[in-house]
Design a protein around this motif. Structure first.
Motif, short mmCIF file in Angstrom:
data_model
loop_
_atom_site.label_atom_id
_atom_site.label_comp_id
_atom_site.label_asym_id
_atom_site.label_seq_id
_atom_site.Cartn_x
_atom_site.Cartn_y
_atom_site.Cartn_z
N PRO A 26 0.83 -1.21 0.00
CA PRO A 26 0.00 0.00 0.00
C PRO A 26 0.87 1.26 0.00
CG PRO A 26 0.11 -0.90 2.22
CD PRO A 26 0.87 -1.85 1.32
N GLY A 27 0.35 2.32 -0.51
CA GLY A 27 1.06 3.59 -0.48
C GLY A 27 2.05 3.80 -1.60
N MET A 28 1.99 2.99 -2.65
CA MET A 28 2.95 3.12 -3.75
C MET A 28 2.97 4.55 -4.27
SD MET A 28 3.40 0.69 -7.03
CE MET A 28 2.88 1.51 -8.50
N GLY A 29 4.18 5.13 -4.42
CA GLY A 29 4.34 6.48 -4.94
C GLY A 29 4.27 7.57 -3.90
N LEU A 30 3.88 7.21 -2.67
CA LEU A 30 3.81 8.19 -1.59
C LEU A 30 5.08 8.15 -0.75
CD1 LEU A 30 0.13 7.63 -0.41
CD2 LEU A 30 0.99 9.40 -1.96
N TRP A 31 5.40 9.28 -0.15
CA TRP A 31 6.57 9.38 0.72
C TRP A 31 6.15 9.08 2.16
CZ3 TRP A 31 11.51 10.11 -0.96
CH2 TRP A 31 11.67 10.47 -2.30
N SER A 32 7.00 8.37 2.87
CA SER A 32 6.72 8.00 4.26
C SER A 32 8.04 7.80 4.99
CB SER A 32 5.89 6.71 4.29
OG SER A 32 5.47 6.43 5.60
N ILE A 33 7.94 7.52 6.28
CA ILE A 33 9.14 7.14 7.02
C ILE A 33 9.37 5.64 6.77
CG2 ILE A 33 8.89 8.96 8.74
CD1 ILE A 33 7.69 6.87 10.64
N PRO A 34 10.61 5.17 6.91
CA PRO A 34 10.87 3.75 6.72
C PRO A 34 10.12 2.91 7.75
CG PRO A 34 12.93 5.00 6.94
CD PRO A 34 11.82 5.93 7.25
N GLU A 51 13.64 -3.26 9.14
CA GLU A 51 12.95 -2.50 8.09
C GLU A 51 13.81 -1.34 7.58
OE1 GLU A 51 10.22 -2.83 6.33
OE2 GLU A 51 9.36 -4.57 7.33
N VAL A 52 14.46 -0.61 8.48
CA VAL A 52 15.30 0.51 8.05
C VAL A 52 16.46 -0.01 7.20
CG1 VAL A 52 16.84 2.37 8.80
CG2 VAL A 52 14.64 2.02 9.95
N LEU A 53 17.09 -1.10 7.62
CA LEU A 53 18.20 -1.65 6.85
C LEU A 53 17.74 -2.11 5.48
CD1 LEU A 53 21.20 -2.43 6.77
CD2 LEU A 53 20.56 -4.64 7.78
N GLU A 54 16.60 -2.82 5.41
CA GLU A 54 16.09 -3.31 4.13
C GLU A 54 15.72 -2.18 3.19
OE1 GLU A 54 14.01 -7.44 5.81
OE2 GLU A 54 12.74 -5.81 5.10
N GLU A 55 15.12 -1.12 3.72
CA GLU A 55 14.61 -0.05 2.86
C GLU A 55 15.61 1.05 2.56
OE1 GLU A 55 10.96 1.26 4.69
OE2 GLU A 55 9.87 -0.48 3.93
N THR A 56 16.60 1.25 3.45
CA THR A 56 17.51 2.39 3.27
C THR A 56 18.99 2.03 3.29
OG1 THR A 56 17.78 2.92 5.62
CG2 THR A 56 15.83 3.83 4.50
N GLY A 57 19.35 0.81 3.69
CA GLY A 57 20.75 0.43 3.80
C GLY A 57 21.43 0.98 5.04
N LEU A 58 20.67 1.60 5.94
CA LEU A 58 21.24 2.21 7.15
C LEU A 58 21.06 1.30 8.37
CD1 LEU A 58 19.89 5.86 6.75
CD2 LEU A 58 22.22 5.05 6.30
N ASP A 97 14.50 -2.79 -1.17
CA ASP A 97 13.28 -3.49 -0.78
C ASP A 97 12.05 -2.74 -1.30
OD1 ASP A 97 11.88 -5.61 0.46
OD2 ASP A 97 11.54 -4.41 2.25
N ASP A 98 11.19 -2.25 -0.43
CA ASP A 98 9.95 -1.57 -0.82
C ASP A 98 10.17 -0.11 -1.22
OD1 ASP A 98 7.13 -1.11 -1.07
OD2 ASP A 98 7.12 -0.26 0.93
N ALA A 99 11.35 0.42 -1.01
CA ALA A 99 11.61 1.84 -1.27
C ALA A 99 12.08 2.07 -2.70
CB ALA A 99 12.67 2.36 -0.30
N ALA A 100 11.36 2.95 -3.42
CA ALA A 100 11.75 3.33 -4.77
C ALA A 100 12.82 4.42 -4.72
CB ALA A 100 10.54 3.81 -5.56
N GLU A 101 12.75 5.27 -3.69
CA GLU A 101 13.72 6.36 -3.48
C GLU A 101 13.88 6.57 -1.98
OE1 GLU A 101 13.11 10.08 -5.68
OE2 GLU A 101 11.64 9.01 -6.91
N VAL A 102 15.00 7.17 -1.60
CA VAL A 102 15.22 7.56 -0.22
C VAL A 102 15.89 8.94 -0.23
CG1 VAL A 102 17.44 6.34 -0.10
CG2 VAL A 102 16.23 6.87 2.00
N ARG A 103 15.46 9.81 0.68
CA ARG A 103 16.06 11.15 0.72
C ARG A 103 15.86 11.80 2.08
NH1 ARG A 103 12.21 15.22 -2.76
NH2 ARG A 103 13.23 16.80 -1.52
#
Length: 131
Positions: A26-34, A51-58, A97-103
């Protein structure tokens, strides 16, 4: 059915908050927190770190609970989302993972992005937005 989820509110030294652009429903294309669903038997802190590691590498250190929200999902699902403050321990932000972009975003940038429903209100209400 209630589904337990966690999220991470990560603010850097420059006062910017880390956001991901959802790559899948859910939420495809929307910005959210990891964040995302907890796995069976997983603690909130372990789920936030995974979740943070999977979505952002952090790699992050998990802090206090900032707040909890409930959001409707498909069918009769209710997502129970517990959002925690977190700080970066290591890594460079990279979408995965589920993140198309991170910023990293300032509060002004945050207000101009298409965000997940209720995110800005929740962050504002909890007093965790960067100044």
């Amino acid at each position: 059915m209630r589904v337990n989820c966690v999220g991470a509110i990560i603010v850097d030294d420059a006062g910017r908050i880390l956001l991901i652009k959802r790559g899948h429903p859910p939420g495809m294309g929307l910005w959210s927190i990891p964040g995302g669903r907890l796995e069976p038997g997983e603690s909130d802190a372990d789920g936030v770190r995974r979740e943070v590691l999977e979505e952002t590498g952090l790699w992050v250190e998990v802090g206090r609970l900032a707040g909890t929200v409930e959001r409707p999902g498909p069918g009769r699902v209710t997502y129970v989302i517990r959002d925690y403050l977190a700080t970066v321990a290591d890594g460079v932000p990279t979408a995965g993972d589920d993140a198309a972009e991170v910023r990293w975003c300032t509060a002004d940038e945050l207000a101009r992005l298409p965000l997940s429903a209720g995110l800005l209100d929740a962050l504002t209400g909890w007093g965790v937005l960067p100044a």
